[in-house]
Structures are given as structure tokens and as C-alpha cells.
Design an enzyme around this catalytic site. Structure first.
Site, PDB file in Angstrom:
ATOM      1  N   GLU A  26      -4.392  -5.311  -3.692  1.00 22.13           N
ATOM      2  CA  GLU A  26      -4.425  -3.902  -4.089  1.00 22.13           C
ATOM      3  C   GLU A  26      -4.979  -3.753  -5.509  1.00 22.13           C
ATOM      4  OE1 GLU A  26      -3.991  -1.082  -2.713  1.00 22.13           O
ATOM      5  OE2 GLU A  26      -2.830  -1.377  -0.888  1.00 22.13           O
ATOM      6  N   CYS A  37       0.846  -1.200   0.000  1.00 23.56           N
ATOM      7  CA  CYS A  37       0.000   0.000   0.000  1.00 23.56           C
ATOM      8  C   CYS A  37       0.877   1.244   0.000  1.00 23.56           C
ATOM      9  CB  CYS A  37      -0.911  -0.014   1.219  1.00 23.56           C
ATOM     10  SG  CYS A  37      -2.011   1.421   1.336  1.00 23.56           S
TER      11      CYS A  37
END
Length: 532
Positions: A518, A449
């Protein structure tokens, strides 16, 4: 008269093939054989590795000086690199004399073929004839394109002084502490993983002061290793001799050979200094000037290390190892080049999809904060606890930004936001790692992230100049976010030192799995249809 013949049997011990580790030396050629490519090949061979070459310049020189130089053309230099990299797996790159063209071309090949592998730079930088760049410009170009990607920079005292001057950090070096300070400043300003500041030009007397002529007792080479923020001092007797031509080339090449065989940076330097010291002591005079070392005073060919050393990656390049592992790389490329970011950057993303993403990201960040809090609870030391506390503050700031962005779209009730399937799977996965894994595993799970958003934003082709999409990209290009990325990288590099192969591969799987989540998170935003 009958001719007689004699048969001489040639026998040798039974041998079996053994792998030679490889080092590519990129440097100028010394026609006298004492320095440059010629010294590099001797040192690499004597230290048990296989040398490849990419010559940046041909010189006419001897022990008394350089008479003429002809630089390799950019086209020819690129052909040399392509021939080497396309055929042979290169373990380590070592550079000596670099021209502007060599810097530009080599940078592309490092990016394409050598990310995460050992890279040693002995800083001999020149502005070639006809170049419009000053020596300072060449240094800054080398920092931007090569040095910040390197494992080790090996300036001698005079080169270090010049680098500090060009970086506007010049100061007098009068004590060992000054040498340490200089090494750390150079590392900080250039971004290289480690700096070995060689002290051959600044010997010390018996009182640990800079020695006057005739009172030299010892020299010190200072290593600053940014991964664990430590200094290592290599102290050796001063040798009165004229046979020092090519010592810098020889030392950097010997270090590179040791790195290629699997030694860590500190051990590689230790072994290399011992080799160079022996080469100086054993050298007899060759030529009428500063003569070369004896590179073959003893031939050392230890086998490549296969036990007790983690050769999956080099210290200082663990994050590169994660992102470029075959399991991760295709996922990572899809993640950081995701269509969601491309549409935001071009201003073409439908508003309802952006609002959906903001809602999901705000809800997700609550879990991201919880996982960071759990990481703080199992962190190995107070510095790591402080780092996690800082991350929590950054997350709170990011959530505050989301509040403002969502308010512009009439979304005020954020407590009732629910995660979509993709968001919930991601959040649950992180929480599972946080409850079952150790601190390093949690840190790796959180890093896609951090690194991915920054990398995607920094690489985005931004075609708009204002508005909330522009602001979103700029948030992740901001200095504070990039500083947070660097802090996270440094922590991973430091705490990955010495982990087992089994542990490293477990962390690869964690990084790959989270990177894929993600991708799914951004896919989710693009799949949302506008409510009618």
C-alpha cells in the site's frame, strides 16, 4: 552465669524464580481495606499476579460509609502512571473509581503503552469537586476515551441501569432475558468488547422471577461476548450475608489477574466468581456495617499458563495486535501518515498525480473485487459469504465513484487502463494469497486497504473545504465506509479466536507485506511526472 543461645535453622524447599504476571489497578483508596485499591491488591495477589497501583482518590471510610474524599491531582496522577509504565511491563489494566482527570490522563497512557492488551473497567465514575461536568457527561467522556478501548466492562445491576438511562436506553429489568438485552445494548452503545452485567443486586426466586425479600434463591451474572455474539450465564447460590463490601472491586481484579495469566475472558470470569463466592462464604464480621470479604480464605498461586493458550494477543484485540506488532508498526505508521494523503488533505497534490492514482486505483479495484469473490468461495459459513457479497457491492460503488471522478479529467476509456509496476505487484500478490491461502489469510490480506484508508482519512489534517480532494477524504470518512471497517474488524476478531501461534505470526507477515505494498502504491502516484 553463661548466657545460652539457641540456633533455629531456617530451611525451605528448593525454589526457582517464576514470572509474575502484572496488573495495574487504577482506583480510589479505601482506608478500611475492604474495597478500592486495598481490595484490588489482595485479590490480584490471591489470584497469583503482581499488583501495581495508581490511586485516584484517598478516602476516609469504614464499613458504615464514606466520611471524606480527597482526589489525586492531575499532575500527581500522571507522575504515578509515568513511573509505573516507564519501568514495568504491565499486562492488564483494571480501573475502579475514575475522575475526569484520571480518564483524560489514563487514555493517553493506554494509547501509548497498552493497545491490544487486556483492559478491564469496573465503572465507578465521579465528577470531582469543581468539575463542570454532570455524571452523564463523565460517562460519555469515559466511553469516548476509555471504554471503547476496553476488553471488559463490569457494571452491576444498579450501574447498568444508570448507564442505560444516560444512553437513553433505560427499561425495566424483570427477567433473565432483560439482563441479556441490557448487557448487549451496553456493549453496542459503548464499543467495549464484552460486558459482564453482575446480578448481585437482582436475585431470583425458585420460579426465575425477581425475588422478594426472603425468597432469594440464586443470582446470575451475564456475559455478552461481542466477538462471537454469545451470552454466558454464570449462576450461583444466593448468600444471605452483610459481608459484601468490595465484592465488585474484588471480582474485577480477580478477572484481571486471570487475564494476566493467560486465561480467556470466559474462563477468567468463571474462576473469579468462584473466588469471590468463597470469600463471601468464609468471611466473618469485621466492623459494624457491611463487612469485607475474606480475601485470603485460601491462597491460590497457580503458575502462569504457557501451554495450550495463545498469549500473543487478547480476544477482541487481534486487529490491534496486527497493527502494533513490531514487524508491522513502522510500516503501518508510514502508510496511514503517507505524504500522498497529507497533500490531498492540504490541496497541494499535483492534479496529474491524483489522476494517475485514480486510474491505478480503478484498475486495482478490479483485482480487489476478484480476490473478495475468491474469498466468498472458500468462506467458512453463510454469514461470511454474505459479508463478502456486501464488500463486493461496496467495491462496485467505489468504482462507480471513480468513473465520475475520472470523467471530470477527460478519462473515459477505463477498460484499457493498465496497472503500473507497483500496482501489478500488489494485485499479483493478493491473487497469489487468494489461490494458495485459506479464507482467514485472504481476509487479512484484504484488510490493510480497508483499515488503512479509513484510518488515514480520519486522521488527516483537512485544510480544504470543497473540491475533489475534499470529496476524496470525505468518502473514506463517511459512515458507510467506517461501518464497513467495523464489520471487517468484527469478522477478523471472531475468526482469529483459538488460532495457533504459528498461524498468528503467518497472518502478521501477510498484513505487513500488504501494508508495505500500500505504501508503494501511493509512492507510485507521487513519483509520476507531468506529461509535456
Amino acid at each position: 552465669m553463661t548466657e545460652q543461645s539457641t540456633t533455629i535453622p531456617i530451611t525451605w524447599p528448593e525454589l526457582s524464580p517464576s514470572k509474575l504476571s502484572t496488573v495495574l489497578t487504577v482506583a480510589g483508596s479505601d482506608s478500611s481495606g475492604g474495597a478500592g485499591i486495598e481490595a484490588d491488591v489482595k485479590a490480584i495477589t490471591a489470584n497469583g499476579a503482581y499488583a501495581l497501583t495508581a490511586i485516584t482518590a484517598l478516602t476516609a471510610q469504614n464499613t458504615k460509609g464514606v466520611d471524606a474524599v480527597q482526589y489525586t491531582t492531575k499532575d500527581q496522577f500522571e507522575k504515578i502512571l509515568n513511573a509505573n509504565f516507564s519501568d514495568i511491563d504491565i499486562g492488564v489494566i483494571k480501573t475502579g473509581l475514575l475522575t475526569v482527570d484520571a480518564i483524560d490522563v489514563l487514555a493517553d497512557y493506554v494509547t501509548k503503552y497498552h493497545v491490544g492488551k487486556p483492559f478491564v473497567i469496573d465503572p465507578v465514575l465521579v465528577a470531582t469537586t469543581g468539575a463542570t461536568l454532570s455524571k452523564k457527561d463523565v460517562l460519555l467522556r469515559a466511553i469516548d476515551k476509555l471504554i471503547k478501548k476496553a476488553t471488559l466492562l463490569t457494571p452491576n445491576y444498579l450501574e447498568a441501569k444508570e448507564i442505560l438511562k444516560y444512553l437513553n436506553k433505560d427499561f425495566d429489568i424483570e427477567t433473565l432475558e432483560d439482563l441479556q438485552k441490557a448487557a448487549k445494548i451496553i456493549q453496542t452503545e459503548t464499543g467495549v468488547v464484552s460486558v459482564l452485567l453482575k446480578g448481585g443486586h437482582i436475585p431470583w426466586d425458585s420460579n426465575n422471577k425477581v425475588a422478594s425479600s426472603g425468597n432469594e434463591k440464586f443470582i446470575t451474572d451475564v456475559l455478552y461476548h461481542s466477538i462471537d455474539n454469545t451470552f454466558t450465564i454464570y449462576k450461583s447460590d444466593f448468600i444471605t450475608t452483610e459481608n459484601t463490601h468490595g465484592t465488585g472491586c474484588t471480582l474485577a481484579s480477580s478477572i484481571s489477574a486471570n487475564l494476566a495469566k493467560g486465561y480467556d475472558v470466559k474462563h477468567s470470569i468463571d474462576q473469579a466468581i468462584r473466588y469471590v463466592h468463597g470469600g463471601i462464604v468464609a468471611a466473618e464480621k469485621i466492623g459494624h456495617g457491611n463487612g469485607p470479604l475474606n480475601h485470603v480464605y485460601h491462597i491460590v498461586s497457580p503458575p502462569a499458563l504457557t501451554n495450550n493458550l495463545n498469549t500473543l494477543y487478547t480476544e477482541g484485540h487481534f486487529v490491534d495486535f496486527l497493527k502494533n506488532h513490531p514487524t508491522v508498526k513502522p510500516i503501518w505508521e508510514l502508510y496511514v501518515n503517507h505524504p500522498f494523503v497529507a497533500q490531498v488533505s492540504s490541496g497541494t497534490l499535483p492534479k496529474h498525480q491524483f489522476v494517475h492514482y485514480l486510474k491505478q486505483d480503478h484498475a486495482y479495484l478490479t483485482t480487489y473485487a476478484r480476490v473478495n469473490a475468491l474469498a466468498a468461495a472458500v468462506a467458512p459459513d453463510i454469514d461470511c459469504i454474505r459479508m463478502q457479497a456486501g464488500v463486493l457491492e461496496n467495491i462496485a460503488h467505489e468504482m462507480t465513484l471513480h468513473v465520475g471522478k475520472l470523467a471530470k479529467h477527460g478519462v473515459y476509456d477505463l477498460k484499457s487502463l493498465e496497472l503500473s509496476r507497483a500496482g501489478k505487484e500488489y494485485a499479483d500478490h493478493l491473487l497469489n494469497i487468494a489461490h494458495q491461502g485459506d479464507w482467514l489469510e485472504i481476509l487479512v490480506s484484504l484488510s490493510p486497504c480497508l483499515f488503512g484508508y479509513g484510518e488515514a482519512a480520519n486522521a488527516a489534517d483537512l485544510k480544504i473545504t470543497e473540491g475533489e480532494y475534499f470529496d476524496w477524504v470525505q468518502d473514506y470518512r463517511a459512515k458507510d465506509f467506517n461501518d464497513a471497517m467495523e464489520l471487517g474488524r468484527q469478522s477478523l476478531e471472531k475468526h482469529s479466536i483459538g488460532i495457533s501461534t504459528e498461524k498468528a505470526l503467518k497472518l502478521v507477515k501477510i498484513f505487513a507485506d500488504v501494508s508495505l505494498l500500500e505504501v508503494y502504491f501511493w509512492n507510485d502516484a507521487l513519483s509520476v511526472e507531468e506529461e509535456k
